[in-house]
Design an enzyme around this catalytic site. Structure first.
Site, short mmCIF file in Angstrom:
data_model
loop_
_atom_site.label_atom_id
_atom_site.label_comp_id
_atom_site.label_asym_id
_atom_site.label_seq_id
_atom_site.Cartn_x
_atom_site.Cartn_y
_atom_site.Cartn_z
N HIS A 116 -2.41 -8.75 -4.20
CA HIS A 116 -1.23 -8.02 -4.70
C HIS A 116 -0.38 -7.60 -3.52
O HIS A 116 -0.90 -7.08 -2.52
CB HIS A 116 -1.68 -6.78 -5.49
CG HIS A 116 -0.53 -5.99 -6.00
ND1 HIS A 116 0.21 -6.39 -7.10
CD2 HIS A 116 0.03 -4.84 -5.57
CE1 HIS A 116 1.18 -5.51 -7.30
NE2 HIS A 116 1.10 -4.56 -6.39
N LEU A 151 -4.54 -2.60 -14.50
CA LEU A 151 -3.71 -3.46 -13.65
C LEU A 151 -3.72 -3.04 -12.17
O LEU A 151 -3.42 -1.88 -11.87
CB LEU A 151 -2.26 -3.45 -14.18
CG LEU A 151 -1.27 -4.32 -13.41
CD1 LEU A 151 -1.58 -5.80 -13.59
CD2 LEU A 151 0.17 -4.01 -13.86
C1 GRF Z 1 2.00 -13.59 -3.78
O1 GRF Z 1 2.76 -13.11 -2.71
C2 GRF Z 1 1.08 -12.53 -4.33
O2 GRF Z 1 1.07 -11.36 -3.59
C3 GRF Z 1 1.64 -12.20 -5.69
O3 GRF Z 1 2.41 -13.28 -6.07
C4 GRF Z 1 2.84 -14.03 -4.95
C5 GRF Z 1 2.62 -15.45 -5.34
O4 GRF Z 1 2.91 -16.40 -4.41
N1 GRF Z 1 0.55 -11.85 -6.56
P1 GRF Z 1 2.34 -17.88 -4.49
O5 GRF Z 1 2.45 -18.38 -5.93
O6 GRF Z 1 0.93 -17.86 -4.03
O7 GRF Z 1 3.26 -18.65 -3.58
#
Ligand code: GRF
Length: 221
Positions: A116, A151
Protein backbone atom coordinates in the site's frame (compact mmCIF):
# COMPACT_ATOMS: atom_id res chain seq x y z
CA UNK A 1 20.88 -27.72 -7.48
CA UNK A 2 21.36 -29.27 -4.04
CA UNK A 3 18.73 -31.75 -2.86
CA UNK A 4 18.31 -29.82 0.41
CA UNK A 5 17.13 -26.75 -1.43
CA UNK A 6 13.73 -25.45 -0.34
CA UNK A 7 10.91 -25.89 -2.86
CA UNK A 8 9.84 -22.68 -4.56
CA UNK A 9 6.99 -20.84 -2.85
CA UNK A 10 3.90 -20.94 -5.06
CA UNK A 11 2.52 -17.42 -5.56
CA UNK A 12 -0.74 -16.23 -7.06
CA UNK A 13 -0.70 -12.52 -7.88
CA UNK A 14 -3.87 -10.40 -8.00
CA UNK A 15 -3.72 -7.30 -10.18
CA UNK A 16 -5.92 -4.56 -11.63
CA UNK A 17 -3.61 -2.38 -13.68
CA UNK A 18 -0.14 -1.83 -14.98
CA UNK A 19 1.51 -4.59 -12.96
CA UNK A 20 4.86 -2.94 -12.31
CA UNK A 21 5.03 -4.71 -8.94
CA UNK A 22 4.14 -7.99 -10.64
CA UNK A 23 7.02 -7.34 -13.03
CA UNK A 24 9.41 -6.72 -10.15
CA UNK A 25 8.33 -10.04 -8.60
CA UNK A 26 8.76 -11.88 -11.90
CA UNK A 27 12.17 -10.28 -12.42
CA UNK A 28 13.26 -11.31 -8.92
CA UNK A 29 12.19 -14.92 -9.47
CA UNK A 30 14.12 -14.94 -12.74
CA UNK A 31 17.19 -13.36 -11.13
CA UNK A 32 17.13 -15.98 -8.39
CA UNK A 33 16.74 -13.43 -5.59
CA UNK A 34 13.20 -14.65 -4.87
CA UNK A 35 12.70 -18.36 -4.25
CA UNK A 36 9.18 -18.38 -5.58
CA UNK A 37 7.21 -19.31 -8.66
CA UNK A 38 4.26 -17.28 -9.89
CA UNK A 39 1.67 -19.95 -10.69
CA UNK A 40 -0.97 -17.56 -11.96
CA UNK A 41 -1.99 -13.93 -12.28
CA UNK A 42 -5.62 -12.93 -11.80
CA UNK A 43 -7.08 -9.58 -12.77
CA UNK A 44 -10.48 -8.17 -11.83
CA UNK A 45 -10.47 -6.21 -15.10
CA UNK A 46 -9.97 -7.43 -18.66
CA UNK A 47 -7.25 -6.08 -20.92
CA UNK A 48 -4.84 -4.66 -18.35
CA UNK A 49 -1.08 -4.51 -18.93
CA UNK A 50 -0.41 -6.78 -15.94
CA UNK A 51 -2.11 -9.67 -17.78
CA UNK A 52 0.12 -9.07 -20.78
CA UNK A 53 3.18 -9.13 -18.53
CA UNK A 54 2.06 -12.53 -17.21
CA UNK A 55 1.53 -13.90 -20.72
CA UNK A 56 4.95 -12.65 -21.77
CA UNK A 57 6.40 -14.61 -18.87
CA UNK A 58 4.46 -17.74 -19.87
CA UNK A 59 2.27 -17.61 -16.76
CA UNK A 60 -1.50 -18.28 -16.75
CA UNK A 61 -3.22 -14.89 -17.06
CA UNK A 62 -6.77 -15.13 -15.77
CA UNK A 63 -9.53 -12.52 -15.76
CA UNK A 64 -12.34 -12.63 -13.23
CA UNK A 65 -14.21 -9.61 -14.50
CA UNK A 66 -15.77 -7.89 -11.48
CA UNK A 67 -18.38 -6.14 -13.62
CA UNK A 68 -19.53 -9.37 -15.24
CA UNK A 69 -19.94 -11.17 -11.92
CA UNK A 70 -23.00 -9.30 -10.67
CA UNK A 71 -21.84 -8.31 -7.22
CA UNK A 72 -19.06 -8.60 -4.70
CA UNK A 73 -20.04 -11.96 -3.24
CA UNK A 74 -20.35 -13.62 -6.65
CA UNK A 75 -17.01 -12.10 -7.62
CA UNK A 76 -15.48 -13.49 -4.44
CA UNK A 77 -16.81 -16.96 -5.14
CA UNK A 78 -15.43 -16.95 -8.70
CA UNK A 79 -12.08 -15.60 -7.52
CA UNK A 80 -11.83 -18.23 -4.81
CA UNK A 81 -12.55 -20.92 -7.39
CA UNK A 82 -9.72 -19.71 -9.62
CA UNK A 83 -7.34 -19.34 -6.68
CA UNK A 84 -8.05 -22.83 -5.43
CA UNK A 85 -7.34 -24.18 -8.90
CA UNK A 86 -3.91 -22.49 -8.79
CA UNK A 87 -3.32 -23.76 -5.26
CA UNK A 88 -0.91 -21.01 -4.12
CA UNK A 89 0.89 -21.00 -0.80
CA UNK A 90 0.82 -17.20 -0.78
CA UNK A 91 -1.53 -14.72 -2.46
CA UNK A 92 0.08 -11.41 -3.36
CA UNK A 93 -1.99 -8.31 -4.07
CA UNK A 94 -0.03 -6.11 -6.46
CA UNK A 95 -1.98 -3.04 -7.46
CA UNK A 96 -5.24 -4.93 -6.90
CA UNK A 97 -7.87 -2.23 -6.53
CA UNK A 98 -10.87 -4.09 -5.07
CA UNK A 99 -11.87 -4.67 -1.50
CA UNK A 100 -11.96 -8.46 -1.24
CA UNK A 101 -14.96 -10.21 0.30
CA UNK A 102 -14.19 -11.52 3.79
CA UNK A 103 -14.61 -15.13 2.58
CA UNK A 104 -11.56 -14.76 0.33
CA UNK A 105 -9.46 -12.99 2.93
CA UNK A 106 -10.40 -15.54 5.60
CA UNK A 107 -9.51 -18.42 3.32
CA UNK A 108 -5.97 -17.07 2.91
CA UNK A 109 -5.57 -15.70 6.41
CA UNK A 110 -1.86 -15.18 7.19
CA UNK A 111 -1.13 -16.14 3.58
CA UNK A 112 -2.06 -12.94 1.76
CA UNK A 113 0.10 -9.83 1.32
CA UNK A 114 -0.55 -6.34 0.02
CA UNK A 115 1.60 -3.34 -0.78
CA UNK A 116 0.00 0.00 0.00
CA UNK A 117 1.43 3.40 -0.95
CA UNK A 118 1.53 5.05 2.46
CA UNK A 119 3.11 4.69 5.86
CA UNK A 120 0.19 2.80 7.39
CA UNK A 121 -1.74 3.37 9.59
CA UNK A 122 -1.61 6.75 7.85
CA UNK A 123 -3.80 7.07 4.76
CA UNK A 124 -5.53 3.77 4.18
CA UNK A 125 -7.59 3.79 0.95
CA UNK A 126 -7.09 5.80 -2.20
CA UNK A 127 -5.29 8.96 -3.22
CA UNK A 128 -2.50 8.72 -0.66
CA UNK A 129 -0.05 10.96 -2.53
CA UNK A 130 -2.46 13.86 -2.75
CA UNK A 131 -3.48 13.44 0.87
CA UNK A 132 0.08 13.42 2.21
CA UNK A 133 0.99 16.51 0.16
CA UNK A 134 -2.11 18.36 1.33
CA UNK A 135 -1.33 17.49 4.94
CA UNK A 136 2.18 18.94 4.57
CA UNK A 137 3.79 15.73 5.86
CA UNK A 138 7.55 15.33 6.08
CA UNK A 139 7.52 11.64 5.14
CA UNK A 140 5.65 9.30 2.83
CA UNK A 141 6.25 5.76 1.64
CA UNK A 142 4.83 2.30 1.23
CA UNK A 143 3.90 -0.57 3.52
CA UNK A 144 3.97 -4.32 2.87
CA UNK A 145 1.43 -5.96 5.17
CA UNK A 146 -0.62 -9.08 5.72
CA UNK A 147 -4.22 -8.71 4.61
CA UNK A 148 -7.12 -8.80 7.06
CA UNK A 149 -10.78 -8.02 6.35
CA UNK A 150 -10.36 -4.40 7.48
CA UNK A 151 -8.95 -2.33 4.61
CA UNK A 152 -5.19 -1.65 4.71
CA UNK A 153 -5.09 -2.49 8.41
CA UNK A 154 -3.25 -5.84 8.61
CA UNK A 155 0.03 -6.43 10.44
CA UNK A 156 2.92 -4.67 8.68
CA UNK A 157 6.14 -6.42 7.69
CA UNK A 158 8.11 -3.66 6.11
CA UNK A 159 7.93 0.05 5.34
CA UNK A 160 9.79 2.06 2.75
CA UNK A 161 10.16 5.71 3.73
CA UNK A 162 10.92 8.72 1.63
CA UNK A 163 11.38 12.27 2.82
CA UNK A 164 9.02 14.65 1.01
CA UNK A 165 11.03 17.33 -0.78
CA UNK A 166 10.00 20.88 -1.60
CA UNK A 167 8.49 20.79 -5.08
CA UNK A 168 7.39 17.13 -4.85
CA UNK A 169 4.18 16.40 -6.76
CA UNK A 170 1.79 13.46 -6.78
CA UNK A 171 3.72 12.11 -9.75
CA UNK A 172 7.21 12.55 -8.30
CA UNK A 173 6.12 10.92 -5.05
CA UNK A 174 4.52 8.04 -6.94
CA UNK A 175 7.72 7.42 -8.89
CA UNK A 176 9.94 7.48 -5.82
CA UNK A 177 7.62 5.30 -3.75
CA UNK A 178 7.13 2.76 -6.53
CA UNK A 179 10.89 2.46 -7.01
CA UNK A 180 11.02 1.36 -3.37
CA UNK A 181 8.06 -0.99 -3.73
CA UNK A 182 9.72 -2.75 -6.63
CA UNK A 183 12.77 -3.42 -4.48
CA UNK A 184 11.07 -4.23 -1.19
CA UNK A 185 7.98 -6.22 -2.16
CA UNK A 186 10.05 -9.10 -3.60
CA UNK A 187 12.30 -8.81 -0.53
CA UNK A 188 9.37 -9.22 1.88
CA UNK A 189 8.06 -12.20 -0.09
CA UNK A 190 11.52 -13.75 0.05
CA UNK A 191 11.46 -13.47 3.85
CA UNK A 192 8.26 -15.53 3.82
CA UNK A 193 9.79 -18.00 1.38
CA UNK A 194 12.74 -18.44 3.73
CA UNK A 195 10.41 -18.89 6.71
CA UNK A 196 11.98 -15.82 8.37
CA UNK A 197 8.67 -13.97 8.51
CA UNK A 198 5.20 -15.27 9.28
CA UNK A 199 1.92 -14.00 10.68
CA UNK A 200 0.38 -15.76 13.66
CA UNK A 201 -2.52 -14.59 15.81
CA UNK A 202 -2.50 -11.21 14.09
CA UNK A 203 1.17 -10.61 14.85
CA UNK A 204 4.19 -10.57 12.56
CA UNK A 205 6.94 -12.92 13.66
CA UNK A 206 10.43 -12.23 12.44
CA UNK A 207 13.29 -14.65 12.95
CA UNK A 208 11.31 -16.57 15.57
CA UNK A 209 10.23 -13.56 17.65
CA UNK A 210 7.20 -11.29 17.63
CA UNK A 211 8.23 -8.16 15.72
CA UNK A 212 7.80 -4.88 17.56
CA UNK A 213 6.94 -3.10 14.32
CA UNK A 214 7.67 -3.15 10.62
CA UNK A 215 11.23 -3.15 9.37
CA UNK A 216 11.89 0.38 8.08
CA UNK A 217 13.96 1.07 5.00
CA UNK A 218 14.72 4.66 4.06
CA UNK A 219 15.21 5.86 0.52
CA UNK A 220 18.90 6.35 -0.13
CA UNK A 221 19.69 10.08 -0.19
C1 GRF B 1 1.29 0.33 -6.37
O1 GRF B 1 2.07 1.47 -6.27
C2 GRF B 1 0.74 -0.09 -5.02
O2 GRF B 1 1.24 0.65 -3.97
C3 GRF B 1 -0.74 0.16 -5.11
O3 GRF B 1 -1.06 0.19 -6.46
C4 GRF B 1 0.07 0.50 -7.25
C5 GRF B 1 0.01 -0.46 -8.38
O4 GRF B 1 1.03 -0.42 -9.28
N1 GRF B 1 -1.42 -0.82 -4.32
P1 GRF B 1 1.34 -1.61 -10.27
O5 GRF B 1 0.03 -2.14 -10.85
O6 GRF B 1 2.07 -2.66 -9.51
O7 GRF B 1 2.18 -0.97 -11.35
Amino acid sequence: MSSTRRPMLRLAVLVSGSGSNLQAILDATRAGTLDARVVGVISDRPGVLALERARQAGIPAITVDYRACGGREAFGARLLEELQRLDPQLVVLAGFMRILPDAVVDHYRDRMLNVHPSLLPLYPGLDTYRRTLEAGDAWHGATVHFVIPELDAGPAILQYRIRIRPGDTVESLRQRVQRGEHRLYPQAIQWLAEGRVACRDGIVWRDGRPASGPEIVDEAD
